[in-house]
Design an enzyme around this catalytic site. Structure first.
Site, mmCIF file in Angstrom:
data_model
loop_
_atom_site.group_PDB
_atom_site.id
_atom_site.type_symbol
_atom_site.label_atom_id
_atom_site.label_comp_id
_atom_site.label_asym_id
_atom_site.label_seq_id
_atom_site.Cartn_x
_atom_site.Cartn_y
_atom_site.Cartn_z
ATOM 1 N N PRO A 77 0.947 -1.148 -0.088
ATOM 2 C CA PRO A 77 -0.240 0.086 0.085
ATOM 3 C C PRO A 77 0.864 1.052 -0.050
ATOM 4 O O PRO A 77 1.706 1.232 0.817
ATOM 5 C CB PRO A 77 -0.701 0.010 1.361
ATOM 6 C CG PRO A 77 0.266 -0.894 2.169
ATOM 7 C CD PRO A 77 0.729 -1.829 1.390
ATOM 8 N N SER A 106 -4.299 1.576 -0.268
ATOM 9 C CA SER A 106 -4.074 2.260 0.810
ATOM 10 C C SER A 106 -5.273 3.016 1.289
ATOM 11 O O SER A 106 -6.104 3.435 0.513
ATOM 12 C CB SER A 106 -2.772 3.490 0.584
ATOM 13 O OG SER A 106 -2.858 4.436 1.642
ATOM 14 N N GLN A 128 -5.612 -1.798 3.181
ATOM 15 C CA GLN A 128 -4.948 -1.362 4.169
ATOM 16 C C GLN A 128 -5.479 -0.315 4.871
ATOM 17 O O GLN A 128 -6.145 0.788 4.296
ATOM 18 C CB GLN A 128 -3.613 -0.856 3.589
ATOM 19 C CG GLN A 128 -2.636 -0.190 4.545
ATOM 20 C CD GLN A 128 -2.722 1.121 4.567
ATOM 21 O OE1 GLN A 128 -2.976 1.807 3.873
ATOM 22 N NE2 GLN A 128 -2.476 1.467 5.999
ATOM 23 N N TYR A 130 -5.350 2.281 8.226
ATOM 24 C CA TYR A 130 -4.979 3.031 9.084
ATOM 25 C C TYR A 130 -5.972 3.133 10.211
ATOM 26 O O TYR A 130 -6.829 3.994 9.822
ATOM 27 C CB TYR A 130 -4.464 4.354 8.806
ATOM 28 C CG TYR A 130 -2.923 4.437 8.078
ATOM 29 C CD1 TYR A 130 -1.823 3.932 8.576
ATOM 30 C CD2 TYR A 130 -2.988 5.156 6.937
ATOM 31 C CE1 TYR A 130 -0.674 3.931 8.083
ATOM 32 C CE2 TYR A 130 -1.785 5.164 6.215
ATOM 33 C CZ TYR A 130 -0.454 4.357 6.951
ATOM 34 O OH TYR A 130 0.861 4.553 6.452
ATOM 35 N N THR A 156 -1.943 -1.486 9.192
ATOM 36 C CA THR A 156 -0.533 -0.793 9.525
ATOM 37 C C THR A 156 -0.371 -0.603 11.102
ATOM 38 O O THR A 156 -1.224 0.385 11.378
ATOM 39 C CB THR A 156 -0.301 0.179 8.570
ATOM 40 O OG1 THR A 156 -0.327 -0.235 7.046
ATOM 41 C CG2 THR A 156 1.235 0.791 8.307
ATOM 42 N N ARG A 165 10.486 13.394 8.456
ATOM 43 C CA ARG A 165 10.867 13.276 6.932
ATOM 44 C C ARG A 165 11.478 14.446 6.588
ATOM 45 O O ARG A 165 10.657 15.682 6.353
ATOM 46 C CB ARG A 165 9.612 12.903 5.902
ATOM 47 C CG ARG A 165 8.826 11.895 6.396
ATOM 48 C CD ARG A 165 8.824 10.529 5.768
ATOM 49 N NE ARG A 165 7.836 9.653 6.514
ATOM 50 C CZ ARG A 165 6.704 9.365 6.022
ATOM 51 N NH1 ARG A 165 5.948 9.917 5.056
ATOM 52 N NH2 ARG A 165 6.200 8.216 6.785
ATOM 53 N N LYS A 226 0.938 -5.254 9.573
ATOM 54 C CA LYS A 226 2.026 -4.837 8.554
ATOM 55 C C LYS A 226 2.866 -3.799 9.545
ATOM 56 O O LYS A 226 2.386 -2.771 10.136
ATOM 57 C CB LYS A 226 1.435 -3.996 7.275
ATOM 58 C CG LYS A 226 2.682 -3.472 6.464
ATOM 59 C CD LYS A 226 1.995 -2.826 5.125
ATOM 60 C CE LYS A 226 3.074 -2.162 4.634
ATOM 61 N NZ LYS A 226 3.370 -0.791 5.020
ATOM 62 N N HIS A 250 8.089 0.229 6.894
ATOM 63 C CA HIS A 250 7.552 1.313 6.062
ATOM 64 C C HIS A 250 8.396 1.925 4.941
ATOM 65 O O HIS A 250 8.572 3.154 4.758
ATOM 66 C CB HIS A 250 7.142 2.402 7.172
ATOM 67 C CG HIS A 250 5.791 3.075 6.663
ATOM 68 N ND1 HIS A 250 4.497 2.630 7.092
ATOM 69 C CD2 HIS A 250 5.523 3.915 5.969
ATOM 70 C CE1 HIS A 250 3.602 3.271 6.680
ATOM 71 N NE2 HIS A 250 4.075 4.148 5.923
ATOM 72 N N VAL A 284 13.322 -4.299 -2.012
ATOM 73 C CA VAL A 284 13.288 -5.488 -2.900
ATOM 74 C C VAL A 284 13.291 -4.905 -4.223
ATOM 75 O O VAL A 284 12.248 -4.125 -4.730
ATOM 76 C CB VAL A 284 11.738 -6.238 -2.841
ATOM 77 C CG1 VAL A 284 11.913 -7.400 -4.286
ATOM 78 C CG2 VAL A 284 11.752 -6.914 -1.386
ATOM 79 N N ARG A 305 7.979 1.544 -3.556
ATOM 80 C CA ARG A 305 8.380 2.529 -4.350
ATOM 81 C C ARG A 305 8.378 2.273 -5.751
ATOM 82 O O ARG A 305 7.913 3.057 -6.805
ATOM 83 C CB ARG A 305 9.775 3.363 -4.088
ATOM 84 C CG ARG A 305 9.588 3.850 -2.782
ATOM 85 C CD ARG A 305 10.971 4.751 -2.365
ATOM 86 N NE ARG A 305 10.909 5.102 -0.696
ATOM 87 C CZ ARG A 305 11.200 4.447 0.292
ATOM 88 N NH1 ARG A 305 11.299 3.311 0.189
ATOM 89 N NH2 ARG A 305 11.134 5.202 1.508
HETATM 90 C C1 LIG Z 1 5.197 7.427 -1.096
HETATM 91 C C2 LIG Z 1 4.786 6.083 -0.017
HETATM 92 C C3 LIG Z 1 3.666 6.115 0.516
HETATM 93 C C4 LIG Z 1 3.226 4.966 1.444
HETATM 94 N N1 LIG Z 1 2.041 5.088 1.884
HETATM 95 C C5 LIG Z 1 1.788 3.924 2.604
HETATM 96 C C6 LIG Z 1 0.368 3.763 3.055
HETATM 97 O O1 LIG Z 1 -0.590 4.675 2.758
HETATM 98 N N2 LIG Z 1 0.193 2.773 4.104
HETATM 99 C C7 LIG Z 1 1.115 1.841 4.609
HETATM 100 O O2 LIG Z 1 0.755 1.122 5.012
HETATM 101 N N3 LIG Z 1 2.325 1.919 3.807
HETATM 102 C C8 LIG Z 1 2.633 3.030 3.078
HETATM 103 N N4 LIG Z 1 4.091 3.271 2.614
HETATM 104 C C9 LIG Z 1 5.065 2.199 3.117
HETATM 105 C C10 LIG Z 1 5.278 0.931 1.864
HETATM 106 O O3 LIG Z 1 3.431 0.286 1.901
HETATM 107 C C11 LIG Z 1 6.120 -0.010 1.903
HETATM 108 O O4 LIG Z 1 6.104 -0.527 3.452
HETATM 109 C C12 LIG Z 1 7.510 0.290 1.652
HETATM 110 O O5 LIG Z 1 7.076 1.315 0.474
HETATM 111 C C13 LIG Z 1 8.207 -0.700 1.262
HETATM 112 O O6 LIG Z 1 9.568 -0.276 0.806
HETATM 113 P P1 LIG Z 1 10.049 -0.042 -0.790
HETATM 114 O O7 LIG Z 1 9.489 1.222 -1.076
HETATM 115 O O8 LIG Z 1 11.478 -0.252 -0.645
HETATM 116 O O9 LIG Z 1 9.432 -1.083 -1.624
HETATM 117 C C14 LIG Z 1 4.205 4.174 1.853
HETATM 118 C C15 LIG Z 1 5.525 4.126 1.049
HETATM 119 C C16 LIG Z 1 5.843 5.276 0.326
HETATM 120 C C17 LIG Z 1 7.094 5.358 -0.329
#
Ligand SMILES: Cc1cc2nc3c(=O)[nH]c(=O)nc-3n(C[C@H](O)[C@H](O)[C@H](O)COP(=O)(O)O)c2cc1C
Length: 355
Positions: A77, A106, A128, A130, A156, A165, A226, A250, A284, A305
């Site tokens: 998500p 998400s 997902q 929150y 999550t 950030r 998560k 995350h 990954v 990403r």
């Molecule tokens: C721009 C962005 C927005 C994200 N938004 C959410 C979200 O809404 N809910 C959530 O559980 N995780 C969120 N995440 C975390 C991702 O689900 C995930 O855990 C993480 O991006 C995995 O790492 P990777 O980007 O290296 O693949 C977000 C990550 C990014 C980069």
């Protein structure tokens, strides 16, 4: 330039996006120790291939929560896909449906759940959540997700507050002003449009283990947690009868200096003792990474990403290409290491002495 790897998509996406959007997507917390380690930790692991096996046919298919997927490579998500591509999550949903993988949508999608489902009605999706302080709102969101055919709830747990950030602070990013948000409370009215009255609904800070039973009383959907990183929390999750555990930090956006996801995976898998499925995301980027995660006990990996990079480059087609590239790399990794099926990927593939 032809895009042949996820790294190519990353470079190309950066050229396409504004600095504000790029920085939000990369968005590591604090010093970015975990963000960097998510990638580096994969590269510290070495493989032990087996040869002289008949690898003329290799099958990448597997199941998660009982449902078949084309490969153990699915979509994490991530919020606000319209930041990368105008059609937002609708494009992601179409690509996931075509690839036959799971797309975790998400809570902070920039399209309504209804629009996402309409764009790809046959897609396999989890929602997902929150968890919000307002339990009526939780109930409403869960009912909508159930009604729309989402097959599991991904809760999550690592965002009681947003991590620091630095890029967003320097850029003075204001999500409400810069991103087309929707009001979680009213799916029909005012969605996908900015509203002066709109306030982003933040996750609850008080949600805790005891509240899980409340969630379980609201829904029959499988519940997956998560953001679990320790054996203690993994054991508690099993004790609270969840159906899945998702090892994640995350993407290094929350608490910095926690272990890389691939490093935390081993501890969680050992604690769970096969009682529930374990998934992971974070860093990954290659087929070998997928192979390593599965060898260490993940049932499936998820991409954060890289999916947004695909969207930013080519919308739905970019997401499809990202998924395809990784699936093909994974298939090659299986052939080269002597694994004919996902079931044959075992811990013996991993060399534990670190370089
Ligand atoms: C721009 C962005 C927005 C994200 N938004 C959410 C979200 O809404 N809910 C959530 O559980 N995780 C969120 N995440 C975390 C991702 O689900 C995930 O855990 C993480 O991006 C995995 O790492 P990777 O980007 O290296 O693949 C977000 C990550 C990014 C980069």
């Amino acid at each position: 330039m032809s895009l042949v790897s996820l790294a190519d998509f990353k470079a190309h996406a950066q050229e396409h996006l504004s600095k504000l959007s790029w920085d939000f997507i990369e968005g590591e917390a604090d010093e970015g120790i975990t963000y960097n380690d998510n990638i580096a930790a994969f590269k510290r692991i070495r493989l032990r291939p087996r040869y002289l096996r008949d690898v003329s046919e290799v099958d990448t298919r597997t199941t998660i929560q009982g449902q078949e997927i084309e490969a153990p490579i699915c979509i994490s998500p991530t919020a606000f896909h319209s930041i990368a591509w105008p059609d937002g999550e609708r494009s992601t949903a179409r690509a996931a449906q075509e690839a036959n993988v799971c797309y975790i949508t998400s809570t902070y999608a920039s399209c309504t759940l209804e629009d996402i489902v309409a764009a790809a009605p046959r897609g396999f999706r989890w929602f997902q959540l929150y968890v919000q302080s307002d339990w009526e709102l939780n109930k409403q969101l869960i009912r909508r997700a159930e009604g729309l055919g989402f097959k599991a709830l991904v809760i999550t747990v690592d965002v009681p507050v947003t991590g620091k950030r630095r890029r967003d602070i320097r850029n003075q990013l204001n999500l409400e002003a810069n991103i087309m948000l929707k009001d979680l409370r009213s799916p029909e009215a005012g969605n996908s449009t900015q509203s002066a009255k709109f306030h982003m609904s933040l996750p609850s800070r008080s949600f805790c283990w005891n509240d899980l039973s409340l969630l379980q009383s609201i829904t029959q959907l499988p519940i997956i947690l998560k953001g679990i990183l320790t054996k203690e929390d993994a054991e508690l999750a099993v004790k609270h009868n969840v159906q899945g555990i998702f090892v994640s930090n995350h993407g290094g956006r929350q608490l910095d200096e926690v272990p890389a996801s691939i490093d935390a995976l081993t501890e969680v898998v050992a604690a769970v003792k096969g009682k529930v499925e374990v998934y992971m995301d974070g860093g990954v980027r290659t087929g070998n990474d997928v192979l390593k995660a599965l060898a260490l006990g993940a049932k499936c990996i998820f991409l954060g990403r890289p999916i947004i990079w695909g969207l930013a480059c080519k919308g739905e087609h970019g997401v499809k290409e990202v998924l395809n590239i990784l699936k093909e790399e994974f298939q090659t990794s299986m052939v080269l290491s002597g694994c004919r099926s996902v079931a044959e990927i075992s811990p013996d593939l991993i060399q534990f002495s670190r370089l």
